[in-house]
Scaffold this motif. Structure first.
Motif, PDB file in Angstrom:
ATOM      1  N   MET A  79      -4.927 -91.488 -18.607  1.00 22.67           N
ATOM      2  CA  MET A  79      -5.832 -91.265 -19.747  1.00 22.67           C
ATOM      3  C   MET A  79      -5.601 -92.329 -20.828  1.00 22.67           C
ATOM      4  O   MET A  79      -4.489 -92.605 -21.225  1.00 22.67           O
ATOM      5  N   LEU A  80      -6.689 -92.864 -21.314  1.00 22.47           N
ATOM      6  CA  LEU A  80      -6.603 -93.878 -22.368  1.00 22.47           C
ATOM      7  C   LEU A  80      -6.554 -93.199 -23.736  1.00 22.47           C
ATOM      8  O   LEU A  80      -7.301 -92.266 -23.994  1.00 22.47           O
ATOM      9  N   PRO A  81      -5.648 -93.629 -24.594  1.00 23.32           N
ATOM     10  CA  PRO A  81      -5.645 -93.054 -25.935  1.00 23.32           C
ATOM     11  C   PRO A  81      -6.942 -93.423 -26.654  1.00 23.32           C
ATOM     12  O   PRO A  81      -7.608 -94.398 -26.293  1.00 23.32           O
ATOM     13  N   ASP A  82      -7.303 -92.645 -27.695  1.00 23.26           N
ATOM     14  CA  ASP A  82      -8.561 -92.895 -28.423  1.00 23.26           C
ATOM     15  C   ASP A  82      -8.556 -94.274 -29.066  1.00 23.26           C
ATOM     16  O   ASP A  82      -9.563 -94.958 -29.122  1.00 23.26           O
ATOM     17  N   LYS A  83      -7.367 -94.667 -29.567  1.00 23.07           N
ATOM     18  CA  LYS A  83      -7.287 -95.955 -30.268  1.00 23.07           C
ATOM     19  C   LYS A  83      -7.435 -97.126 -29.293  1.00 23.07           C
ATOM     20  O   LYS A  83      -7.166 -96.986 -28.096  1.00 23.07           O
ATOM     21  N   THR A  84      -7.826 -98.272 -29.818  1.00 26.11           N
ATOM     22  CA  THR A  84      -7.971 -99.428 -28.930  1.00 26.11           C
ATOM     23  C   THR A  84      -6.868-100.460 -29.181  1.00 26.11           C
ATOM     24  O   THR A  84      -6.791-101.445 -28.468  1.00 26.11           O
ATOM     25  N   HIS A  85      -6.013-100.218 -30.208  1.00 28.54           N
ATOM     26  CA  HIS A  85      -4.856-101.097 -30.401  1.00 28.54           C
ATOM     27  C   HIS A  85      -3.581-100.327 -30.038  1.00 28.54           C
ATOM     28  O   HIS A  85      -3.336 -99.252 -30.560  1.00 28.54           O
ATOM     29  N   ILE A  86      -2.819-100.891 -29.131  1.00 29.33           N
ATOM     30  CA  ILE A  86      -1.560-100.258 -28.685  1.00 29.33           C
ATOM     31  C   ILE A  86      -0.469-101.306 -28.884  1.00 29.33           C
ATOM     32  O   ILE A  86      -0.704-102.494 -28.630  1.00 29.33           O
ATOM     33  N   LYS A  87       0.715-100.863 -29.308  1.00 27.47           N
ATOM     34  CA  LYS A  87       1.769-101.851 -29.589  1.00 27.47           C
ATOM     35  C   LYS A  87       2.076-102.696 -28.337  1.00 27.47           C
ATOM     36  O   LYS A  87       2.058-103.918 -28.378  1.00 27.47           O
ATOM     37  N   THR A  88       2.339-101.999 -27.217  1.00 22.62           N
ATOM     38  CA  THR A  88       2.664-102.748 -25.984  1.00 22.62           C
ATOM     39  C   THR A  88       1.735-102.337 -24.849  1.00 22.62           C
ATOM     40  O   THR A  88       1.613-101.143 -24.559  1.00 22.62           O
ATOM     41  N   ILE A  89       1.123-103.300 -24.219  1.00 22.12           N
ATOM     42  CA  ILE A  89       0.341-103.015 -23.003  1.00 22.12           C
ATOM     43  C   ILE A  89       1.053-103.681 -21.830  1.00 22.12           C
ATOM     44  O   ILE A  89       1.434-104.858 -21.890  1.00 22.12           O
ATOM     45  N   ILE A  90       1.253-102.871 -20.788  1.00 19.83           N
ATOM     46  CA  ILE A  90       1.937-103.357 -19.583  1.00 19.83           C
ATOM     47  C   ILE A  90       0.903-103.431 -18.463  1.00 19.83           C
ATOM     48  O   ILE A  90       0.233-102.435 -18.180  1.00 19.83           O
ATOM     49  N   ILE A  91       0.786-104.581 -17.843  1.00 17.39           N
ATOM     50  CA  ILE A  91      -0.143-104.709 -16.711  1.00 17.39           C
ATOM     51  C   ILE A  91       0.674-104.529 -15.427  1.00 17.39           C
ATOM     52  O   ILE A  91       1.551-105.351 -15.140  1.00 17.39           O
ATOM     53  N   GLY A  92       0.372-103.476 -14.674  1.00 19.55           N
ATOM     54  CA  GLY A  92       1.075-103.224 -13.414  1.00 19.55           C
ATOM     55  C   GLY A  92       1.969-101.999 -13.499  1.00 19.55           C
ATOM     56  O   GLY A  92       2.829-101.916 -14.379  1.00 19.55           O
ATOM     57  N   ALA A  93       1.746-101.039 -12.567  1.00 15.79           N
ATOM     58  CA  ALA A  93       2.563 -99.814 -12.535  1.00 15.79           C
ATOM     59  C   ALA A  93       3.504 -99.822 -11.341  1.00 15.79           C
ATOM     60  O   ALA A  93       3.815 -98.784 -10.770  1.00 15.79           O
ATOM     61  N   GLY A  94       3.964-101.022 -10.945  1.00 16.68           N
ATOM     62  CA  GLY A  94       4.992-101.129  -9.911  1.00 16.68           C
ATOM     63  C   GLY A  94       6.359-100.912 -10.571  1.00 16.68           C
ATOM     64  O   GLY A  94       6.431-100.510 -11.740  1.00 16.68           O
ATOM     65  N   PRO A  95       7.445-101.197  -9.853  1.00 15.81           N
ATOM     66  CA  PRO A  95       8.791-100.966 -10.405  1.00 15.81           C
ATOM     67  C   PRO A  95       9.033-101.658 -11.752  1.00 15.81           C
ATOM     68  O   PRO A  95       9.628-101.056 -12.655  1.00 15.81           O
ATOM     69  N   ALA A  96       8.559-102.890 -11.928  1.00 15.66           N
ATOM     70  CA  ALA A  96       8.800-103.602 -13.195  1.00 15.66           C
ATOM     71  C   ALA A  96       8.058-102.934 -14.351  1.00 15.66           C
ATOM     72  O   ALA A  96       8.620-102.694 -15.424  1.00 15.66           O
ATOM     73  N   GLY A  97       6.795-102.603 -14.117  1.00 15.15           N
ATOM     74  CA  GLY A  97       5.974-101.988 -15.164  1.00 15.15           C
ATOM     75  C   GLY A  97       6.471-100.608 -15.543  1.00 15.15           C
ATOM     76  O   GLY A  97       6.542-100.257 -16.729  1.00 15.15           O
ATOM     77  N   ILE A  98       6.831 -99.798 -14.536  1.00 13.98           N
ATOM     78  CA  ILE A  98       7.291 -98.430 -14.813  1.00 13.98           C
ATOM     79  C   ILE A  98       8.639 -98.455 -15.528  1.00 13.98           C
ATOM     80  O   ILE A  98       8.877 -97.694 -16.466  1.00 13.98           O
ATOM     81  N   SER A  99       9.516 -99.338 -15.079  1.00 19.57           N
ATOM     82  CA  SER A  99      10.840 -99.431 -15.718  1.00 19.57           C
ATOM     83  C   SER A  99      10.681 -99.809 -17.192  1.00 19.57           C
ATOM     84  O   SER A  99      11.343 -99.250 -18.076  1.00 19.57           O
ATOM     85  N   CYS A 100       9.759-100.729 -17.470  1.00 19.86           N
ATOM     86  CA  CYS A 100       9.503-101.152 -18.841  1.00 19.86           C
ATOM     87  C   CYS A 100       8.885-100.001 -19.651  1.00 19.86           C
ATOM     88  O   CYS A 100       9.364 -99.647 -20.730  1.00 19.86           O
ATOM     89  N   GLY A 101       7.839 -99.380 -19.078  1.00 19.74           N
ATOM     90  CA  GLY A 101       7.142 -98.298 -19.776  1.00 19.74           C
ATOM     91  C   GLY A 101       8.052 -97.108 -20.036  1.00 19.74           C
ATOM     92  O   GLY A 101       8.043 -96.523 -21.118  1.00 19.74           O
ATOM     93  N   TYR A 102       8.858 -96.754 -19.027  1.00 19.08           N
ATOM     94  CA  TYR A 102       9.739 -95.589 -19.150  1.00 19.08           C
ATOM     95  C   TYR A 102      10.798 -95.820 -20.232  1.00 19.08           C
ATOM     96  O   TYR A 102      11.130 -94.926 -21.000  1.00 19.08           O
ATOM     97  N   THR A 103      11.297 -97.055 -20.312  1.00 15.89           N
ATOM     98  CA  THR A 103      12.314 -97.385 -21.330  1.00 15.89           C
ATOM     99  C   THR A 103      11.688 -97.345 -22.724  1.00 15.89           C
ATOM    100  O   THR A 103      12.295 -96.818 -23.668  1.00 15.89           O
ATOM    101  N   LEU A 104      10.472 -97.863 -22.860  1.00 12.20           N
ATOM    102  CA  LEU A 104       9.790 -97.812 -24.163  1.00 12.20           C
ATOM    103  C   LEU A 104       9.556 -96.355 -24.569  1.00 12.20           C
ATOM    104  O   LEU A 104       9.827 -95.956 -25.704  1.00 12.20           O
TER     105      LEU A 104
END
Ligand SMILES: Cc1cc2nc3c(=O)[nH]c(=O)nc-3n(C[C@H](O)[C@H](O)[C@H](O)COP(=O)(O)OP(=O)(O)OC[C@H]3O[C@@H](n4cnc5c(N)ncnc54)[C@H](O)[C@@H]3O)c2cc1C
Length: 345
Positions: free
Chosen positions: A1-26
């Motif tokens: 689900m996309l948040p209502d806002k269109t500006h997000i502090k960090t956008i991660i492209i890719g939900a593989g191991p690198a992207g998930i590890s980054c997103g989960y830590t944030l």
């Protein structure tokens, strides 16, 4: 689900191991982020799925002992062409996963903890006034302060930073779904330049694959036939950024993690540990306001060292000596110790 806002502090492209590890830590650190992946999950990912001891220790740490399905493999059987040479014992075990199921488990964990994800494809990246603007295939437009390229070996973010980058080596793989348990086998062959053939069992069945400097389907089929490994299923291909020069500009607000940044082992093609670790480092550099390159330096040093070792390892006389010594019990013990050390740190 996309948040209502269109500006997000960090956008991660890719939900593989690198992207998930980054997103989960944030997420764990309360930092605003969104992961965008072009695929709906569960999605197929061509990969042996071998988590080395350091990779599964990392997963246990970062995801707090998360349960996932894997095969615990304690030995690697090594062959030279069809001849059995030796078996390396892996003290802490390799955990072999099906990437389809493993990546989905990680993504569900991220979403259950409140992580935001969107299925869409990035088509354009632009910058203005310290902000990064992204155009998506759906027509949406988003902006962010930090952009993480965790979008694999064909990374569009890497292409933006370095338009002429090379994707590395092509690897081919066949996935077989069956119940019979198999050994993990690695085949070296003097006809392959800087590569090998493998058979990796996983909880769904097994995969057979191969790659080298000149990967092509004709050679793959020929080798599978010769080695009596020919499963009757589709061949798929993907790149591994082996021998990557990592010669893109390191930017403060656009960071590359995992395959996108060329973080792989050039001897084996292993990239899962490097993806997890560089993803975490990207998040830490945002949270702590630290320089990503500096934070990532120990990992980059390992990647560089493995690149140097790979050149030596695949140099034909050295490679022949390695195979010969692996067949001698006294040497095997020493090599086996080294193998365990390399897979663990
Ligand atoms: C044949 C083969 C066998 C391998 N075997 C092993 C192994 O046994 N052990 C090991 O450690 N490593 C192995 N690797 C390497 C490992 O697969 C990679 O290093 C690892 O997947 C890298 O993770 P990542 O998150 O950087 O990228 P990926 O896992 O490739 O994830 C990238 C994600 O980005 C998404 N994406 C891409 N482009 C876009 C876009 N434009 N917009 C939105 N989303 C996008 C993709 O859908 C994907 O979900 C193997 C690789 C191959 C090819």
């Amino acid at each position: 689900m996309l948040p209502d806002k269109t500006h997000i502090k960090t956008i991660i492209i890719g939900a593989g191991p690198a992207g998930i590890s980054c997103g989960y830590t944030l997420l764990k650190n309360g930092s605003d982020c969104l992961i965008i992946d072009r695929k709906e999950f569960p999605r197929e990912k061509i990969c042996g799925g071998g988590l080395t001891p350091q990779a599964h220790a990392f997963v246990d740490r970062i995801f707090n002992g998360l349960n996932y399905d894997y095969m615990d493999i304690r030995a690697i059987k090594m062959f030279y062409r069809k001849k059995y040479i030796c078996s390396y014992s892996i003290d802490k075990g390799l955990r072999i996963v099906s990437r389809r199921d493993f990546d989905y488990t990680l993504l569900k964990e991220y979403e259950e903890k409140g992580g935001q994800r969107l299925t869409d494809i990035i088509t354009k990246i632009e910058e203005e006034d310290d902000k990064i603007y992204l155009s998506l295939l759906s027509g949406k437009k988003l902006s962010c302060d930090y952009l993480i390229g965790a979008d694999g070996a064909n990374s569009i973010v890497r292409k933006y930073l370095q338009p002429d980058f090379k994707r590395g080596f092509l690897w081919l793989e066949k996935t077989v779904i069956e119940n019979e348990k198999k050994d993990l086998q690695v085949y070296f062959d003097n006809r392959l330049k800087n590569g090998y053939l493998y058979k990796f069992p996983n909880p769904r069945g097994y995969v057979v694959g191969y790659g080298d400097r000149h990967t092509n389907t004709a050679t793959f089929d020929k080798l599978l036939k010769e080695y009596d490994l020919m499963p009757d299923c589709k061949t798929k291909g993907a790149y591994i950024p082996m021998f990557d020069k990592q010669d893109y500009p390191f930017r403060k607000n656009i960071l590359l993690a995992g395959d996108a940044g060329g973080y792989v082992d050039s001897i084996t093609g292993e990239g899962l540990y490097f993806a997890f670790k560089s993803g975490e480092n990207a998040a830490l550099s945002i949270i702590q306001g630290k320089d990503y390159k500096q934070l990532n330096q120990p990992l980059m040093d390992i990647v560089k060292r493995r690149k140097r070792m790979a050149r030596l390892f695949y140099f034909p006389p050295v490679h022949r000596l390695f195979i010969y010594l692996s067949g001698k019990p006294k040497w095997l013990e020493r090599i086996n110790r080294r193998v365990n050390r390399e897979l663990s740190n």
